[in-house]
Design a protein around this motif. Structure first.
Motif, short mmCIF file in Angstrom:
data_model
loop_
_atom_site.label_atom_id
_atom_site.label_comp_id
_atom_site.label_asym_id
_atom_site.label_seq_id
_atom_site.Cartn_x
_atom_site.Cartn_y
_atom_site.Cartn_z
N GLY A 15 8.14 27.94 -32.96
CA GLY A 15 8.87 28.45 -33.24
C GLY A 15 10.15 26.99 -33.69
N ASP A 16 10.61 26.81 -34.62
CA ASP A 16 11.35 26.00 -34.90
C ASP A 16 10.50 24.37 -34.79
OD1 ASP A 16 13.48 27.33 -35.75
OD2 ASP A 16 14.03 27.52 -32.87
N HIS A 17 9.58 24.26 -35.20
CA HIS A 17 8.66 22.93 -35.05
C HIS A 17 8.27 22.79 -33.16
CE1 HIS A 17 9.58 22.06 -39.48
NE2 HIS A 17 10.33 22.62 -39.53
N ILE A 18 8.06 23.54 -32.26
CA ILE A 18 7.95 23.46 -31.32
C ILE A 18 7.16 23.96 -30.81
CG2 ILE A 18 9.02 23.37 -28.63
CD1 ILE A 18 11.75 22.54 -29.87
N ASP A 50 1.01 20.99 -39.41
CA ASP A 50 2.23 20.35 -39.61
C ASP A 50 3.26 20.80 -39.61
OD1 ASP A 50 0.89 18.66 -41.22
OD2 ASP A 50 0.64 19.27 -43.10
N GLU A 51 3.17 22.19 -39.77
CA GLU A 51 5.04 23.31 -38.38
C GLU A 51 4.58 22.67 -36.69
OE1 GLU A 51 1.31 25.86 -38.94
OE2 GLU A 51 1.83 24.18 -39.64
N VAL A 52 4.13 21.93 -36.30
CA VAL A 52 4.41 21.67 -34.94
C VAL A 52 4.28 20.39 -34.82
CG1 VAL A 52 3.87 21.24 -33.04
CG2 VAL A 52 2.91 23.76 -34.12
N ALA A 101 -2.00 14.27 -31.16
CA ALA A 101 -0.94 13.82 -32.05
C ALA A 101 0.91 13.61 -31.49
CB ALA A 101 -1.80 13.76 -33.23
N LYS A 102 0.62 14.99 -31.10
CA LYS A 102 2.36 15.48 -30.73
C LYS A 102 2.78 15.03 -29.82
CE LYS A 102 1.37 17.28 -34.93
NZ LYS A 102 1.11 17.84 -35.37
N PRO A 205 8.16 13.69 -38.43
CA PRO A 205 6.72 13.61 -37.66
C PRO A 205 6.28 12.46 -37.64
CG PRO A 205 7.26 14.81 -39.32
CD PRO A 205 8.45 14.08 -38.55
N VAL A 206 6.39 11.48 -38.42
CA VAL A 206 5.20 10.41 -39.15
C VAL A 206 5.84 9.47 -37.50
CG1 VAL A 206 4.71 8.65 -40.84
CG2 VAL A 206 5.31 10.67 -41.36
#
Length: 261
Positions: A15-18, A50-52, A101-102, A205-206
């Motif tokens: 949620g919320d990119h996390i 992409d959402e994370v 990657a994150k 995120p890039v």
């Protein structure tokens, strides 16, 4: 596995990119084969989602991870080739954290021993509670493991003291030595980790993805080669839509809106 609901020893909430990943292998979150495989799969999956934009890794209960699953070892290692396969799976689990990657924030809620220490050392940013500790107890069970990962965190003397005696370094000392970013009360650990995660998620995120990749690559390079590589990656980032948006937002004195491209 095809979805988060298929996981049995790892909880994942997005949620919320996390993505919050919680080790949940009672009673002490030992690194079983199941947990090993589920964590590797989950980290690989979020790498391409992409959402994370950032991961928070923590443990359920009072222990982060007590190390390898010694009780289940006999079920995993039964015949020729099994030990090699087991060792490979374990290595790849730690690499999945480092190579995700994150960015991975490790919120160490309790003891992180052996494999647990290796998980923490493979992460990007470490936070802990004052109930946490890092240790290498293998000397007491006739094994080795995690020392090479621990070299990313501890000095020569500190690490050899831990390896040769089984000493567990407590959270307050980890903070004093700069090994963790913060040492909080237990109830404040996840809010602090989520606050940091939200800050990282607000960035391009890039840039965070390429930045982590670059730091991984240059870690063992010489100064000249490492900085040259970093300059090359900077040139690549500068060509992205997010970089152009960041510069436009700076000029226009507004918050940037990143698309990850």
């Amino acid at each position: 596995m095809s979805d988060w609901k298929d996981l049995t020893q790892l909880k994942v909430e997005v949620g919320d990119h996390i993505a919050v990943m919680t080790l949940d292998s009672p009673p002490v979150n030992a690194l079983t084969r199941t947990l090993n495989d589920e964590l590797t799969w989950a980290l690989d999956r979020v790498s391409e989602m992409d959402e994370v934009r950032v991961v928070v890794l923590t443990g359920a209960g009072k222990v982060f991870c007590a190390g390898a699953d010694l009780k289940g070892r006999a079920e995993v290692i039964k015949g020729p080739g099994d030990l090699l396969a087991h060792s490979r799976r374990t290595r790849e689990c730690f690499h999945a954290i480092r190579e995700c990657a994150k960015p991975v924030i490790c919120a160490i809620n309790g003891a992180a021993l052996g494999s647990g220490l290796a998980m923490a050392a493979s992460s990007d940013i470490l936070l802990c509670s004052d109930k946490a500790s890092l240790g290498l107890p293998e000397v007491d069970v006739g094994l080795l493991g995690g020392c090479r990962h621990a070299m990313r965190l501890f000095s020569h003397t500190q690490l050899r003291h831990m390896m040769l005696t089984g000493y567990r370094m407590p959270g307050a000392e980890l903070y004093r030595l700069g090994i963790v970013l913060a040492c909080t009360a237990p109830e404040a650990l996840m809010p602090e980790a989520m606050k940091l995660a939200a800050t990282i998620a607000s960035k391009s995120p890039v840039s965070t993805r390429m930045g982590k990749h670059t730091m991984n690559v240059i870690e063992d390079m010489s100064l000249r080669d490492g900085y040259r590589y970093e300059q090359d990656m900077t040139a690549q980032i500068a060509k992205t839509d997010d970089a152009k948006e960041a510069q436009a937002a700076f000029r226009e004195k507004r918050a940037p809106v990143f698309t990850g491209r």
